[in-house]
Design a protein around this motif. Structure first.
Motif, PDB file in Angstrom:
ATOM      1  N   LEU A  23       0.825  -1.209   0.000  1.00 22.67           N
ATOM      2  CA  LEU A  23       0.000   0.000   0.000  1.00 22.67           C
ATOM      3  C   LEU A  23       0.859   1.258   0.000  1.00 22.67           C
ATOM      4  N   VAL A  24       1.889   1.274   0.853  1.00 21.44           N
ATOM      5  CA  VAL A  24       2.714   2.466   0.989  1.00 21.44           C
ATOM      6  C   VAL A  24       3.469   2.757  -0.304  1.00 21.44           C
ATOM      7  N   TRP A  25       4.010   1.705  -0.927  1.00 23.83           N
ATOM      8  CA  TRP A  25       4.691   1.910  -2.203  1.00 23.83           C
ATOM      9  C   TRP A  25       3.722   2.436  -3.250  1.00 23.83           C
ATOM     10  N   GLY A  26       2.499   1.939  -3.226  1.00 22.87           N
ATOM     11  CA  GLY A  26       1.489   2.413  -4.180  1.00 22.87           C
ATOM     12  C   GLY A  26       1.150   3.873  -3.968  1.00 22.87           C
ATOM     13  N   VAL A  27       0.990   4.272  -2.705  1.00 21.94           N
ATOM     14  CA  VAL A  27       0.707   5.674  -2.397  1.00 21.94           C
ATOM     15  C   VAL A  27       1.873   6.559  -2.833  1.00 21.94           C
ATOM     16  N   LEU A  28       3.100   6.087  -2.580  1.00 22.07           N
ATOM     17  CA  LEU A  28       4.278   6.838  -3.002  1.00 22.07           C
ATOM     18  C   LEU A  28       4.275   7.050  -4.509  1.00 22.07           C
ATOM     19  N   ALA A  29       3.957   6.005  -5.271  1.00 26.52           N
ATOM     20  CA  ALA A  29       3.923   6.124  -6.728  1.00 26.52           C
ATOM     21  C   ALA A  29       2.866   7.131  -7.177  1.00 26.52           C
ATOM     22  N   VAL A  30       1.694   7.092  -6.543  1.00 28.25           N
ATOM     23  CA  VAL A  30       0.622   8.033  -6.893  1.00 28.25           C
ATOM     24  C   VAL A  30       1.061   9.473  -6.607  1.00 28.25           C
TER      25      VAL A  30
END
Length: 401
Positions: free
Chosen positions: A155-162
């Protein structure tokens, strides 16, 4: 949030030492190495030190440029420990959120206060380190509050990418200056030597999307005169990619807190650092996104994040793995009381400098010649500030927000 710990987690000495190193670099601004370099223009040694105690004009990085991202990164590293400590005290979710909001507001207001100390009225500015962290802190807490299962599901990596992709698109979609553009409202010129060309020009100084936002947002507050531009090119919206830096710290903090093998942890840190640095340099050299600290480009988030992982790895290996904590006590003294160090460095430096002139004489700092005057006075100021922090450390007086 699932948590089985009943005892508060212990402080990690390497994190305190790294934070102390970062704060020492900030406090060392009182040495004014630029003045020494000016006094000895032919000295490559002083020129080198001057460069690394200054921010680069636009593209690139000096050691001084890594202070703010390191401090922001370490906020993320500390969050899992802070949350575990609060859980161990049986704090409710509501209490933890109340603390988070209060901390966010205090950081923002403290940043504004420190930036208003030499102004005739409140200087509403949101681009300094404390306000940037304060603006993003509630979102960081929300990410940290996710369950361990969700964290493993990236989740955190996904939020970072967004965050990074969205912020890059925000700049890329903002139109470049046209032939009739009024450069006088930007504090720069069309032929400024550090202006970027082609697609990268979307990230030029005071002609970008974040600058346009501040021309609207900052003028909503009472000001001595209307806001037109920030002379350094800094912007309020940099708190968004700064949140990306804190998110990288959150990832590092969770890995550190759950580590069962120092060797595996160091490998994970170093591999992550390598990936982040390669991505940043690829974006930079292809012209897709330049490495610019002042507006915290996505490439800068990746680059500085990679550097932060490297520095954390180095401190973790030397301080914790090799158990050389005693060697780093001077830095740990600063790092365990970083907010106090920040306020002392930002608010007391001038007072201490003037006090020395009163009690030691107006020219006490010229004992080794005028060229070294700023170095002499700065060293005494730095020592005084450290002794204050050392006294607080011994008395266990820690300022927490």
């Amino acid at each position: 949030m699932k948590e089985t710990a009943t005892l508060p987690p212990q402080r990690v000495s390497s994190v305190d030492a790294y934070r102390g190193f970062v704060m020492f670099l900030m406090m060392a601004e009182v040495l004014r190495l630029g003045k020494v370099a000016e006094a000895f223009p032919e000295s490559a040694f002083w020129a080198f030190l001057d460069f690394h105690q200054s921010h680069v004009p636009w593209v690139g990085c000096s050691l001084h440029d890594l202070i703010q991202p390191s401090f922001s990164f370490l906020v993320g590293v500390a969050l899992p420990y802070s949350m575990a400590s609060r859980v161990s005290k049986n704090q409710s979710v509501t209490m933890m959120w109340a603390h988070t909001i209060r901390r966010s507001l205090v950081l923002i207001l403290l940043g504004i206060f420190l930036r208003s100390m030499h102004s005739e009225q409140t200087n509403f500015t949101f681009e300094d380190t404390l306000t940037q962290i304060g603006l993003g802190y509630p979102i960081l807490f929300a990410l940290g509050f996710g369950s361990e299962k969700i964290q493993r599901n990236a989740l955190v990596w996904g939020v970072l990418a967004v965050i990074l992709v969205g912020y890059a698109a925000f700049f890329a979609l903002y139109p470049l200056p046209g032939p009739d553009f009024d450069w006088s409202q930007t504090g720069t010129t069309a032929d400024w030597e550090h202006n970027l060309k082609g697609f990268a020009a979307h990230w030029n100084k005071n002609t970008n999307a974040a600058w346009a936002f501040d021309r609207w947002f900052l003028n909503l507050f009472p000001r001595e005169k209307p806001f037109e531009f920030n002379r350094g090119g800094y912007s309020t919206l940099s708190f968004i990619p700064t949140l990306g830096t804190m998110t990288l710290g959150l990832i590092a903090g969770k890995w550190l807190k759950s580590a069962t093998s120092s060797t595996l942890l160091l490998k994970r840190f170093l591999i992550t650092a390598a990936v982040l640095l390669v991505l940043a340099l690829a974006f930079h050299f292809t012209g897709l996104n330049p490495i610019v600290k002042r507006i915290w480009t996505p490439a800068w988030t990746l680059f500085s994040g990679g550097c932060a992982f490297l520095l954390l790895s180095a401190f973790y290996f030397v301080v914790d793995v090799k158990d050389l904590k005693s060697w780093f006590l001077p830095l740990i003294v600063i790092g365990t009381n970083s907010i106090a160090a920040y306020v002392i460095a930002d608010g007391l430096g001038s007072f201490i400098r003037e006090s020395f002139k009163i009690h030691l004489g107006q020219h006490y700092d010229a004992v080794f010649g005028e060229g070294y005057a700023s170095l002499v006075s700065g060293t005494l100021i730095l020592l005084t500030e450290w002794l204050i922090l050392r006294w607080m450390y011994k008395k266990k007086i820690f300022i927490k927000i």
